[in-house]
Write an enzyme that holds these catalytic residues in place. Structure first.
Site: not given
Lengths: 487, 481
Positions: A76, A151, A175
């Site tokens: 990420k 997210s 997330s």
């Protein structure tokens, strides 16, 4: 190749069936082929991946390789990577290149895992749909018109569409679990403090925790073991022994007590999801588990409490992005105030600004007691709910998300309904507990995740429980047709 | 109307740790800009603070020294505000749970009385960097070497009633932190700075008047001047029917005036909240026992002991204990020479004036405590007179020899105590100065001094003065036989 577990890939590398360079190239080619549509990656690091793969091949040849050596990974884009842009999906950090690695990146690099790239996300990890990205929305491989969740949407999609065999994400309010649920992959958020936060760009420090996306629990176990552990650079990481998560995967779950909180099946939950979850629970009873009804009475307070604490911490954490030392600075600032206001005004997206404003308000003189302090008290109530529940049960299960993946743009103008998407996931972050999402079937033709909530530092037990389910079912093996699955 | 002044001080003492409060960077002063700032000091994204245990130990030492409870679960909080030399956008400080709670320190007033000043609290916090406005035409340079340096902010109760008391308090704290070895005491380099909260009220009134805060005063002299100026300004304002506005004022030592920096309305809302990157600091009994055992003898205790053990006056004891290095020096000389009073006189007198004249610290004195001990032994055993001793001291200071004995020997300064030799000298002087002998014998006592001078001249100052007096008196007495 895309159906192999990490253990099988590792064996293939060691047996010389394919090299790490070939394996990395395979995934890089898939990224090249599919990512224009999916937008899961912000940066693809082909050169670095192949260089690392070469080194991995040497280690394999020399017999010094570990189980993860040569298996590529995606991060990420909030894990700092030395010499490679770390953007947090924000215009603010579009030009930011860290001179250091996050501890987890350092660990996986040392384990010999080539980095394929940095994955897309909601800006500064704020969002539940991955639409809040400076680099555009990420698409759900099961239906390109729908969101993948957020997210950590990019990391979930990379694994879902097999652009990477495994990826890292972070979970502040859901997330990891929510996008795992919405894309049908396995995701684990460990206990707060289990994984170092050093070099992981902070959203809400007391809630953020790094974790893993993979195709199954077995793969999660391998990578989690590699990233977990105390880090002297992170004062909130915990000195707690890291067990061999893989060793107990096949333990029997006969007699396992599964708590099912009634609050997770109330108004707002899609009935079709409730059915999928009930079926999954029935599967567990077949495996010898006992279902026990429990109550987590303060669940309804999780959203208001979270949306005070997280923005409050964020408002302070994001103060360092001021245009002075790195990141975006506005053109021709008139003076210092102008530089601050325009750099931050132009550099941050709408949702980030909304949360900075909310958090600043919550911490302001005269409001602190009514908001922040009260939210912290609620946090303790929520922790106590879980504590009491775990006196009666071994593990808690329920849905991850009240709905399956929704259409891109459907909630853009309604942040409150977006916040409600986190209703079953937030409370774990507030309590610091570990949680997983494993694929449990489909509703509305979209994947549905089952949430497994463990007690503190019981990731081994959770992975064991997840693995047993995955031995009996094949939901985790299903791939979207367009990306290699069966038509 | 008669006015009463109320003063409270906030002192920022930089702790003498090797590295910063939350990072491993060096705290050394005066290095090239930004050479002592790592990724944590620069507040790069994703980096985290790790508390320096040594800073905690030092703060605990201070707390124990002022008789304060140590916060067993003290908490670091973020003080949020934007400034270019504050990289995080917040300062990590302590708010409602400081490491040092209410303590006190005693100061001595001008009339010799002692007064107890409350120390509300002391807490750990990070220093900011520096903004450099010179040398960058139209721009500002940022130097982050100081960013993250550990400070102990020491907050007093509003217990002081004059600028002199404030200075006495500041000096007392200054003395204490150096005694403890937790601060280098350097006011010029900003290692020890002070803000003063000043207000006035009609004498007898209970409520405090509106206060102003005087920022960053970095010398004892300036503290006194700045406070007096501010008191005068406030009284003038009130007497003219105006009112004092709560504000922050800056003292300008060049113009000797204070000017407004910002008013209460412009003050920041710092939005303090516990720093989620740092856990509460748990202080254990074992840790405190360790710190207590490591505490040096404190000035007050030493002061009393010096009076008792060495029979010093309270003035001498006060001067000698004001600085730990001076006290250590004195004590070494007093112990080794066995001449406490003489040692005190020499340290306070000859040694201090030499050090002052050459602007040296006692730790840099060319005359070591061993050297002074050697000298004092020779005064005590009458090898040399006090007057000659000054000559020997000067020679030691200038490096003409490594011991007093060497210098006495090489310069032939040994005192003449042989009464035969002194008698012979006196006989010769009497023979050569018959006129003066007549004057003395006819009652002019003053002439006695002339004879003493002559003997000292003849002996090059080495004749034992007591013996000279005695023999002269005998010889000059009217012949009785």
């Amino acid at each position: 190749m895309i159906n192999k577990t990490l253990t099988e890939l590792s064996a293939g590398l060691k047996d010389g069936d394919f090299s790490s360079v070939e394996l990395s190239q395979y995934f890089l080619q898939r990224i090249a082929k599919y990512d224009d549509e999916l937008n899961a990656f912000i940066t693809v690091t082909e050169e670095q991946a192949l260089a690392a793969a070469n080194k991995a091949d040497e280690a394999i040849a020399a017999g010094t390789a570990g189980v993860l050596t040569g298996i590529p990974v995606a991060y990420k884009d909030l894990f700092c990577t030395d010499g490679i842009r770390t953007s947090c999906a924000s215009k603010m950090l579009d030009n930011f290149i860290a001179p250091y690695n996050a501890t987890v990146v350092e660990k996986l690099t040392a384990a010999g895992m080539p980095m394929l790239g940095k994955t897309n996300m909601d800006e500064f990890a704020m969002g539940s749909s991955n639409e809040n990205s400076y680099y555009g929305a990420v698409k759900n491989p099961w239906d390109l018109e729908r969101v993948p969740g957020g997210s950590s949407g990019g990391s979930a999609v990379a694994v879902c569409a097999k652009l990477a065999p495994v990826s890292l994400g972070t979970d502040t309010g859901g997330s990891i679990r929510q996008p795992a649920s919405l894309t049908g992959v396995t995701g684990i958020k460990p206990t707060y403090g289990r994984v170092s936060r050093y070099g992981m760009i902070a959203y809400a420090s007391s809630l953020d925790q790094g974790g893993v996306f993979a195709s199954n629990a077995e793969d999660c176990a391998l990578v989690l073991a590699a990233i977990a552990g105390f880090d002297a650079k992170d004062s909130t990481s915990v000195e707690h022994q890291v067990p061999d998560f893989s060793a107990t995967l096949n333990d029997s779950i006969q007699g396992l007590k599964i708590g099912v909180p009634k609050e997770f099946f109330g108004e707002g939950l899609d009935n079709k999801i409730a059915t999928v979850i009930q079926e999954a629970l029935q599967e567990y009873t077949k495996l010898g588990a006992e279902i026990i009804d429990i109550s987590l009475p303060n669940t309804h307070l999780a959203i208001p409490s979270y949306y005070v604490i997280a923005p409050a911490e964020a408002s302070s954490n994001l103060s360092r992005f001021d245009g002075v030392r790195y990141g975006y600075r506005c053109e021709d600032p008139k003076d210092l105030t102008d530089m601050y206001m325009r750099s931050r005004g132009e550099g941050f997206g709408t949702e980030v600004k909304r949360r900075i404003m909310t958090g600043t308000y919550a911490l302001s003189a005269g409001y602190y007691d009514a908001y922040y302090l009260k939210a912290q008290k609620i946090r303790r109530l929520i922790s106590n709910d879980f504590k009491q529940a775990f006196e009666k049960v071994d593990v808690i299960m329920g849905p991850v998300s009240p709905e399956t993946a929704f259409k891109i743009g459907a909630k853009t103008d309604d942040p409150i309904s977006m916040y409600l998407a986190d209703i079953y996931t937030l409370s774990l972050n507030l309590a610091g507990l570990p949680g997983m999402s494993i694929p449990a079937g489909k509703a509305n033709d979209m994947p549905v995740g089952l949430q497994i909530i463990g007690n503190y530092f019981e990731e081994a037990k959770m992975l064991n429980i997840a693995h047993q389910f995955q031995q009996a079912t094949d939901y985790h093996k299903q791939l979207p047709a367009q990306f290699g699955g069966e038509k | 109307m008669e006015w009463e002044t109320v003063i409270g001080l906030e002192i920022h003492a930089q702790l003498s740790t090797k590295s910063k409060l939350f990072s491993g960077s060096s705290t050394e002063y005066g290095q090239e800009p930004n050479t002592q700032a790592n990724v944590v000091d620069l507040a790069m994204p994703g980096v985290l603070p790790v508390l320096n245990a040594e800073a905690v130990r030092m703060a605990a030492m201070f707390g124990l020294a002022i008789g304060a409870p140590i916060g067993r679960g003290n908490v670091f909080a973020r003080k949020n505000y934007f400034y270019p030399d504050l990289p995080q956008g917040y300062q990590i400080s302590q708010f409602d749970k400081p490491i040092v709670e209410l303590g006190h320190i005693d100061i001595t007033l001008e009339n010799g009385e002692s007064k107890r000043i409350g120390v509300t609290r002391a807490h750990l916090e990070q220093d900011a960097g520096k903004s450099l406005h010179k040398d960058f035409a139209g721009m500002t340079g940022i130097d982050l070497n100081r960013s993250g340096t550990p400070l102990l902010e020491i907050v007093s109760e509003p217990d002081m009633r004059s600028a002199k008391e404030a200075v006495a308090y500041m000096k007392k704290i200054h003395e204490l932190v150096q005694y403890l070895g937790i601060n280098d005491g350097n006011l010029q380099e900003g290692s020890f700075r002070c803000d003063a909260n000043v207000s006035v009220r009609p004498k007898g009134q209970k409520e405090f008047g509106t206060r102003t805060e005087l920022k960053n005063i970095n010398s004892f002299r300036f503290v006194e001047r700045a406070i007096n100026l501010e008191v005068e300004r406030q009284i003038d304002l009130l007497e003219e029917g105006g009112e004092v506005i709560q504000e922050t004022r800056l003292y300008d030592p060049d113009k000797n005036q204070t000017r407004s920096m910002r008013s209460k309305e412009e003050a920041n809302d710092y939005r303090y909240f516990p720093d989620p990157d740092l856990l509460p600091v748990e202080i254990t009994d074992e840790f405190l026992d360790e710190v207590r055992a490591s505490l040096p003898e404190l000035p007050q205790v030493k002061f009393k002991r010096f009076m008792q053990e060495y029979g010093l006056s309270d003035y001498d004891a006060g001067v000698l204990t004001a600085n730990r290095a001076v006290a250590d020096y004195f004590e070494a000389v007093a112990k080794d020479s066995g001449e406490a009073k003489l040692s005190a006189n020499w340290v306070i007198g000859e040694l201090s004036s030499h050090l002052n004249n050459h602007d040296l610290l006692i730790t840099d004195s060319p005359v070591s405590s061993e050297m002074l001990t050697g000298l004092i032994k020779r005064i005590a055993d009458k090898t040399i007179s006090g007057k000659i001793a000054k000559e020997v001291f000067q020679a030691l200071w200038e490096g003409e020899g490594s011991t007093a004995d060497d210098i006495i020997e090489s310069k032939g300064l040994k005192q003449i105590t042989d009464s035969g030799a002194i008698e012979a000298m006196i006989d010769e002087i009497i023979a050569n100065n018959q006129a003066q002998v007549e004057q003395y014998r006819s009652g002019k006592d003053k002439v006695f001094g002339f004879f003493v001078g002559q003997v000292m001249k003849a002996s090059q100052g080495k004749a034992n003065p007591a013996q000279v007096n005695q023999i002269l008196k005998q010889k000059l007495a009217p012949e009785s036989e």
